[in-house]
Design a protein around this motif. Sequence first.
Motif, mmCIF file in Angstrom:
data_model
loop_
_atom_site.group_PDB
_atom_site.id
_atom_site.type_symbol
_atom_site.label_atom_id
_atom_site.label_comp_id
_atom_site.label_asym_id
_atom_site.label_seq_id
_atom_site.Cartn_x
_atom_site.Cartn_y
_atom_site.Cartn_z
ATOM 1 N N ARG A 129 0.842 -1.198 0.000
ATOM 2 C CA ARG A 129 0.000 0.000 0.000
ATOM 3 C C ARG A 129 0.877 1.249 0.000
ATOM 4 N NH1 ARG A 129 -3.103 1.542 3.825
ATOM 5 N NH2 ARG A 129 -2.227 0.344 5.548
ATOM 6 N N GLN A 130 2.009 1.193 0.694
ATOM 7 C CA GLN A 130 2.919 2.319 0.770
ATOM 8 C C GLN A 130 4.350 1.834 0.605
ATOM 9 O OE1 GLN A 130 1.573 3.550 4.717
ATOM 10 N NE2 GLN A 130 0.905 5.517 3.873
ATOM 11 N N VAL A 131 5.186 2.683 0.017
ATOM 12 C CA VAL A 131 6.610 2.386 -0.128
ATOM 13 C C VAL A 131 7.403 3.531 0.473
ATOM 14 C CG1 VAL A 131 8.515 1.931 -1.715
ATOM 15 C CG2 VAL A 131 6.221 1.050 -2.225
ATOM 16 N N LEU A 132 8.307 3.207 1.369
ATOM 17 C CA LEU A 132 9.188 4.194 1.995
ATOM 18 C C LEU A 132 10.604 3.917 1.513
ATOM 19 C CD1 LEU A 132 6.634 3.906 3.904
ATOM 20 C CD2 LEU A 132 8.112 4.758 5.713
ATOM 21 N N VAL A 133 11.259 4.943 0.986
ATOM 22 C CA VAL A 133 12.566 4.753 0.351
ATOM 23 C C VAL A 133 13.642 5.459 1.166
ATOM 24 C CG1 VAL A 133 13.912 5.127 -1.742
ATOM 25 C CG2 VAL A 133 11.482 4.546 -1.911
ATOM 26 N N GLY A 134 14.576 4.661 1.689
ATOM 27 C CA GLY A 134 15.693 5.211 2.453
ATOM 28 C C GLY A 134 16.873 5.570 1.582
ATOM 29 N N ALA A 135 16.825 5.173 0.310
ATOM 30 C CA ALA A 135 17.888 5.529 -0.629
ATOM 31 C C ALA A 135 17.744 6.993 -1.022
ATOM 32 C CB ALA A 135 17.813 4.619 -1.855
ATOM 33 N N SER A 136 18.672 7.473 -1.831
ATOM 34 C CA SER A 136 18.693 8.883 -2.209
ATOM 35 C C SER A 136 17.541 9.220 -3.159
ATOM 36 C CB SER A 136 20.022 9.210 -2.887
ATOM 37 O OG SER A 136 20.085 8.572 -4.162
ATOM 38 N N PRO A 137 17.205 10.518 -3.272
ATOM 39 C CA PRO A 137 16.210 10.926 -4.275
ATOM 40 C C PRO A 137 16.603 10.518 -5.691
ATOM 41 C CG PRO A 137 16.555 12.683 -2.690
ATOM 42 C CD PRO A 137 17.587 11.634 -2.396
ATOM 43 N N ASP A 138 17.895 10.524 -6.002
ATOM 44 C CA ASP A 138 18.348 10.053 -7.311
ATOM 45 C C ASP A 138 18.011 8.578 -7.498
ATOM 46 O OD1 ASP A 138 19.380 12.575 -7.562
ATOM 47 O OD2 ASP A 138 21.394 11.921 -8.121
ATOM 48 N N ALA A 139 18.248 7.773 -6.448
ATOM 49 C CA ALA A 139 17.948 6.346 -6.534
ATOM 50 C C ALA A 139 16.445 6.113 -6.650
ATOM 51 C CB ALA A 139 18.499 5.628 -5.304
ATOM 52 N N LEU A 140 15.652 6.898 -5.951
ATOM 53 C CA LEU A 140 14.196 6.782 -6.063
ATOM 54 C C LEU A 140 13.754 7.067 -7.488
ATOM 55 C CD1 LEU A 140 11.298 6.517 -5.101
ATOM 56 C CD2 LEU A 140 11.440 8.873 -4.231
ATOM 57 N N ALA A 141 14.300 8.124 -8.107
ATOM 58 C CA ALA A 141 13.949 8.438 -9.484
ATOM 59 C C ALA A 141 14.290 7.279 -10.414
ATOM 60 C CB ALA A 141 14.664 9.710 -9.930
ATOM 61 N N ALA A 142 15.439 6.638 -10.193
ATOM 62 C CA ALA A 142 15.831 5.502 -11.022
ATOM 63 C C ALA A 142 14.858 4.341 -10.852
ATOM 64 C CB ALA A 142 17.248 5.067 -10.670
ATOM 65 N N LEU A 143 14.411 4.081 -9.619
ATOM 66 C CA LEU A 143 13.443 3.005 -9.383
ATOM 67 C C LEU A 143 12.140 3.272 -10.117
ATOM 68 C CD1 LEU A 143 13.900 2.385 -5.541
ATOM 69 C CD2 LEU A 143 14.595 0.858 -7.392
ATOM 70 N N LEU A 144 11.732 4.542 -10.168
ATOM 71 C CA LEU A 144 10.474 4.918 -10.803
ATOM 72 C C LEU A 144 10.614 5.089 -12.317
ATOM 73 C CD1 LEU A 144 9.361 7.546 -8.159
ATOM 74 C CD2 LEU A 144 8.096 5.448 -8.701
ATOM 75 N N GLY A 145 11.843 5.078 -12.833
ATOM 76 C CA GLY A 145 12.058 5.316 -14.249
ATOM 77 C C GLY A 145 11.873 6.773 -14.618
ATOM 78 N N GLU A 146 12.126 7.673 -13.660
ATOM 79 C CA GLU A 146 11.955 9.101 -13.874
ATOM 80 C C GLU A 146 13.312 9.797 -13.962
ATOM 81 O OE1 GLU A 146 7.810 9.371 -11.243
ATOM 82 O OE2 GLU A 146 9.648 10.324 -10.515
ATOM 83 N N GLU A 147 13.292 11.041 -14.404
ATOM 84 C CA GLU A 147 14.506 11.842 -14.413
ATOM 85 C C GLU A 147 14.891 12.190 -12.978
ATOM 86 O OE1 GLU A 147 16.586 12.934 -16.926
ATOM 87 O OE2 GLU A 147 15.481 11.409 -18.065
ATOM 88 N N PRO A 148 16.189 12.193 -12.654
ATOM 89 C CA PRO A 148 16.590 12.557 -11.282
ATOM 90 C C PRO A 148 16.234 14.002 -10.987
ATOM 91 C CG PRO A 148 18.505 12.405 -12.720
ATOM 92 C CD PRO A 148 17.342 11.867 -13.497
ATOM 93 N N PRO A 149 15.929 14.322 -9.740
ATOM 94 C CA PRO A 149 15.570 15.697 -9.387
ATOM 95 C C PRO A 149 16.742 16.641 -9.611
ATOM 96 C CG PRO A 149 15.935 14.384 -7.411
ATOM 97 C CD PRO A 149 15.949 13.437 -8.574
ATOM 98 N N GLN A 150 16.446 17.832 -10.069
ATOM 99 C CA GLN A 150 17.494 18.808 -10.334
ATOM 100 C C GLN A 150 17.690 19.765 -9.165
ATOM 101 O OE1 GLN A 150 19.502 18.668 -13.107
ATOM 102 N NE2 GLN A 150 18.397 16.738 -13.328
ATOM 103 N N ASP A 151 16.735 19.791 -8.241
ATOM 104 C CA ASP A 151 16.850 20.721 -7.122
ATOM 105 C C ASP A 151 17.748 20.142 -6.045
ATOM 106 O OD1 ASP A 151 14.842 18.739 -6.641
ATOM 107 O OD2 ASP A 151 14.282 19.839 -4.833
ATOM 108 N N ARG A 152 18.547 20.991 -5.428
ATOM 109 C CA ARG A 152 19.355 20.647 -4.265
ATOM 110 C C ARG A 152 20.349 19.525 -4.538
ATOM 111 N NH1 ARG A 152 15.251 18.943 -0.250
ATOM 112 N NH2 ARG A 152 17.088 18.311 0.912
#
Length: 519
Positions: A284-307
Amino acid sequence: MPAKDAYDAVIVGGGHNGLVAAAYLARAGRSVLLLERLDHTGGAAVSSRPFAGVDARLSRYSYLVSLLPREIVRELGLRFAVRRRSVSSYTPAVRGGRDTGLLIDSAGGARTREAFARLTGSDREYESWQRFYGMAGRLAERVFPTLTEPLPTRAELRTRVDDDTAWRTFFEQPLGTAIEETFEDDLVRGVVLTDGLIGTFADAHDPGLAQNRCFLYHVIGGGTGDWDVPVGGMGALTDALADAARAAGAEVLTGHEATALETDGSRAEVTYRHPGGSATVAARQVLVGASPDALAALLGEEPPQDRRAAGAQLKVNMLLRRLPQLRDRAVDPREAFAGTFHIAEGYGQLAEAYRQAAAGAPPAAPPSEIYCHSLTDPSILGPELADSGCHTLTLFGLHTPAGLFESDHDAVRNALLEATLDELDGYLDEPLADCLATDADGRPCIEAKSPLDLERELRLPGGNIFHRELAWPYATESTGRWGVETRHANVLLCGAGAVRGGGVSGIPGRNAAMAALGH
């Protein structure tokens, strides 16, 4: 393999924050599966024996505890303790051809006043120090409790601080401005600035205030700013957290690497790799302890450019046969190395090192700081090592951004290590190399880790120990209620890349659990 096909929550990453989130959710009655790609939990907060045949358990990547709230220890019933260091810091110097230094006692008082007078010739800098850190201490008392509450707005946090001078000093103007207005001595200025540079590549007058945000997180911990030694090493904390998560009913699987995440906002599927192949589990929910870049890779999205920001530190672990003698004979090495031992960290030296590194060249005089865990907590050493006088040393080098290592990694890392130790040797009465212990194969017990090593070993983007540039601890237009939310309603960040993440704190893990539970 997981015991079930579906869980209330799947947690990606078994670092200390992921374990905190797992423990809170399982204690709340949720079914929880935690997937960790390595063969052990703990992430960067681990203890290990890096030297062959040597019974010394070093906190290999992260060293001290400041930001871990007591409420997490209490609420999760952790069997974990910290000890306060007797000395806050020691900074060696040469004045008028004479070896001297600044020893700051953790208790402050007359001894610290005398040390300032010995270095500077008057009480002025000590009195300025007391005023400056008195203001920082009052700020810490008011800001630290907010880190485990829903994010305040900027205006709400400013009201909470209730001190216009403190707000301007730490939140609005470059840290260098306050340092230069408050202190006159170059060495004292440098000691103050270093807390704004740990893991952060910035100048004292950086208009983006990255140095201010780093400084803030370094002085508010526990409401006191104390940096304490974890008894048993950093692995003792993550072992206690893993025990708490499992005792609460969470299923913790190591050697299971999440490789993809799909979600429609209410249900999710996590694909993972395991020793026997690959599989998918629903949540029902997924909590990701990896970096925002790694989360984007899991989702198949572009990595965040902010910060986004790469790491900028050199980490060195050592085991010594004995502590070296200092040229400053007025200070016992057992005191000098018990606190934070500053090397080449005068204000001017820090500015020059930054300029050189920003221009693409390794600093000629690399700034760094050292501390000895085993002086405060000898339990990390085997009995024979402890009885023979051995000690650990941990060094954290500043202003060594990841880009410096990209052209010829090993050569640059080795040259920086040599230059860093040369700077230290300049304040020792004997070469550090003569004090190093040797491993079972006769090799010196010393290892160095660059930002790119940390990226390879721990998946830290660019070796950034905070996963990305630190954020202010208040809400903005892009943050959610807890600072852990993503654009997917049922996907939360529970690692250092969350707002109020970074450091060994457990705060983003707890905050993500609170968000998942609807608090």
